[in-house]
Design an enzyme around this catalytic site. Structure first.
Site, mmCIF file in Angstrom:
data_model
loop_
_atom_site.group_PDB
_atom_site.id
_atom_site.type_symbol
_atom_site.label_atom_id
_atom_site.label_comp_id
_atom_site.label_asym_id
_atom_site.label_seq_id
_atom_site.Cartn_x
_atom_site.Cartn_y
_atom_site.Cartn_z
ATOM 1 N N ARG A 51 132.484 -50.738 32.972
ATOM 2 C CA ARG A 51 131.055 -51.014 33.023
ATOM 3 C C ARG A 51 130.505 -51.201 31.610
ATOM 4 O O ARG A 51 129.641 -52.037 31.364
ATOM 5 C CB ARG A 51 130.307 -49.881 33.736
ATOM 6 C CG ARG A 51 128.789 -50.014 33.634
ATOM 7 C CD ARG A 51 128.036 -49.089 34.598
ATOM 8 N NE ARG A 51 128.550 -47.752 34.608
ATOM 9 C CZ ARG A 51 128.297 -46.807 33.702
ATOM 10 N NH1 ARG A 51 127.536 -47.082 32.651
ATOM 11 N NH2 ARG A 51 128.798 -45.604 33.822
ATOM 12 N N TYR A 108 111.317 -70.660 38.863
ATOM 13 C CA TYR A 108 112.265 -70.310 39.921
ATOM 14 C C TYR A 108 111.680 -69.201 40.797
ATOM 15 O O TYR A 108 111.146 -68.208 40.288
ATOM 16 C CB TYR A 108 113.595 -69.878 39.306
ATOM 17 C CG TYR A 108 114.541 -69.262 40.294
ATOM 18 C CD1 TYR A 108 114.898 -69.932 41.464
ATOM 19 C CD2 TYR A 108 115.087 -67.993 40.080
ATOM 20 C CE1 TYR A 108 115.753 -69.368 42.381
ATOM 21 C CE2 TYR A 108 115.954 -67.425 40.987
ATOM 22 C CZ TYR A 108 116.278 -68.114 42.144
ATOM 23 O OH TYR A 108 117.127 -67.538 43.057
ATOM 24 N N ASP A 180 114.434 -69.719 30.094
ATOM 25 C CA ASP A 180 115.460 -69.888 31.119
ATOM 26 C C ASP A 180 116.056 -71.282 30.916
ATOM 27 O O ASP A 180 115.407 -72.290 31.182
ATOM 28 C CB ASP A 180 114.849 -69.744 32.508
ATOM 29 C CG ASP A 180 115.892 -69.798 33.620
ATOM 30 O OD1 ASP A 180 116.966 -70.408 33.413
ATOM 31 O OD2 ASP A 180 115.635 -69.249 34.711
ATOM 32 N N LYS A 205 125.362 -71.471 38.005
ATOM 33 C CA LYS A 205 125.046 -72.881 38.134
ATOM 34 C C LYS A 205 125.974 -73.734 37.252
ATOM 35 O O LYS A 205 127.175 -73.718 37.442
ATOM 36 C CB LYS A 205 123.568 -73.099 37.806
ATOM 37 C CG LYS A 205 122.619 -72.134 38.525
ATOM 38 C CD LYS A 205 122.767 -72.122 40.033
ATOM 39 C CE LYS A 205 121.645 -71.407 40.759
ATOM 40 N NZ LYS A 205 121.524 -69.974 40.501
#
Length: 387
Positions: A51, A108, A180, A205
């Protein structure tokens, strides 16, 4: 050789992907492990628990930083997350209750939702404006503004925001400018070089590029923001697994080639749609008549692979078109090698229905893939004619 100093395509292939020193494997291994052996308590070779850090994730983060234009010694860096929304939420967690964020009304849906329905309850204030107008951004910015959240091109209306102007407004108010950069990717646009303080991506994406992995990223040139976000990355734990990091790294190697194909095909598709009498509106920054064309030409290398349009005939016509395509697949998401078609109002942006971020119900969003452009145009032609 320091590949961080090389051209974009070379960085995409080599940074974070050095051959394995143990075996000579040209492609580094996937470190599919949750923990790491230590020579003694607190004596390790850079990794303790997955982690906190993993060599495969480190390779991806080094590559992302290099693609966004950071070089060793610049300060800051990149952090990988389990999704784009995890990266977005981490940036927002660096703020405090009572702080104010300015964001685009055309943003978004997931970004608007997490701000309006999660962080607003926590005490974060926000104002959504038309960010294609620098004056609107300036008017919305006040004494409590701590972040100007830019998305360009916007999702799904493909508005183009002046990054340098937004950063200037934010900095004048003592706020950070976060961009973004998912739609443009660092191949087409590098916000840090235009004055932004940080960049976020849904690596799901274009960076991953093959619709087979979910991930996110934050890249910043500010050491203090990087350290705070790195603490949150470990403390909150929204980290990607090593296989996800490896798949994203693999996708990045062909990013430049894919983006050239996406841009070429999107322009062909947009030009075709713009010439149809039964199409009421087309939004694509690459069209000379698009409102954002001149600005996009200045701050982007090319115009991207996303096209939005509204067919004549309203919602019913749009519904028939998205159900009639054969090459374009009716599905959410974007940025993969395959072409996708959707109605944002009832799919990716359904969560913002009835809000200031609501999108037109008859808007069709295309993620134009890398198939042959003739086949994509023919597919849209038959879908429009079938109405």
């Amino acid at each position: 050789m320091s590949f961080e100093q090389s051209q974009f395509e070379t960085r995409a292939v080599h940074v974070g992907s050095a051959p394995d020193p143990e075996t000579g494997a040209v492609i580094p291994p996937i470190y599919q492990t949750s923990t790491f052996a230590q020579a003694g308590p607190g004596r390790h070779r850079g990794y303790e628990y997955a982690r906190t850090g993993n060599p495969t994730r480190t390779g991806l983060e080094e590559c992302l930083a290099a693609l966004e234009g950071l070089r060793p010694g610049d300060g800051g860096g990149a952090l990988a997350f389990s999704s784009g929304m995890a990266a977005t939420s981490t940036v927002l967690q660096t703020l405090a209750p009572g702080d104010h964020v300015v964001l685009s009304a055309d943003v978004y849906g997931g970004t608007y939702r997490v701000i309006a329905r999660v962080f607003a309850q926590w005490g974060l204030d926000y104002t959504a404006v038309d960010m294609t107008s620098p004056d609107a951004v300036k008017q919305a910015t006040g004494a409590r503004t701590r972040m100007v959240w830019v998305e360009t091109p916007t999702n799904p209306l493909l508005g183009v925001v002046d990054i340098a102007a937004a950063a200037e407004v934010g900095h004048a108010a003592g706020a950070l400018c976060v961009v973004d950069n998912t739609f443009a990717t660092p191949y087409l646009q590098r916000p840090l070089e235009l004055g932004a303080d940080a960049v976020v991506h849904s690596t799901t994406k274009y960076l991953g590029g093959h619709s087979d992995v979910v991930g996110g990223a934050l890249v910043t040139r500010l050491p203090e923001l990087y350290e705070r976000a790195k603490f949150l990355q470990n403390a909150v734990g929204a980290v990607p697994g090593p296989m996800d990091c490896w798949l994203t790294l693999r996708g990045i190697k062909t990013l430049a080639l894919r983006m050239r194909a996406h841009c070429h095909n999107a322009l062909r598709v947009a030009t075709f749609l713009d010439g149809r009498d039964d199409v009421a509106e087309v939004r694509y920054p690459g069209l000379p008549g698009d409102p954002g064309h001149e600005l996009a030409a200045r701050q982007m290398l090319a115009y991207g692979g996303m096209v939005s349009f509204r067919p004549a005939g309203g919602v019913e016509a749009a519904q028939r078109v998205v159900e009639a395509t054969r090459v374009f697949t009716l599905a959410e998401s974007l940025g993969g090698v395959e072409s996708l078609i959707e109605l944002p109002g009832v799919m990716t942006h359904a969560s913002v229905a009835g809000t200031e971020a609501e999108v037109p119900a008859d808007l069709i969003r295309l993620s134009v893939g890398i198939e042959h452009a003739d086949d994509l145009v023919d597919d849209l032609e038959q879908a429009l004619d079938a109405r």
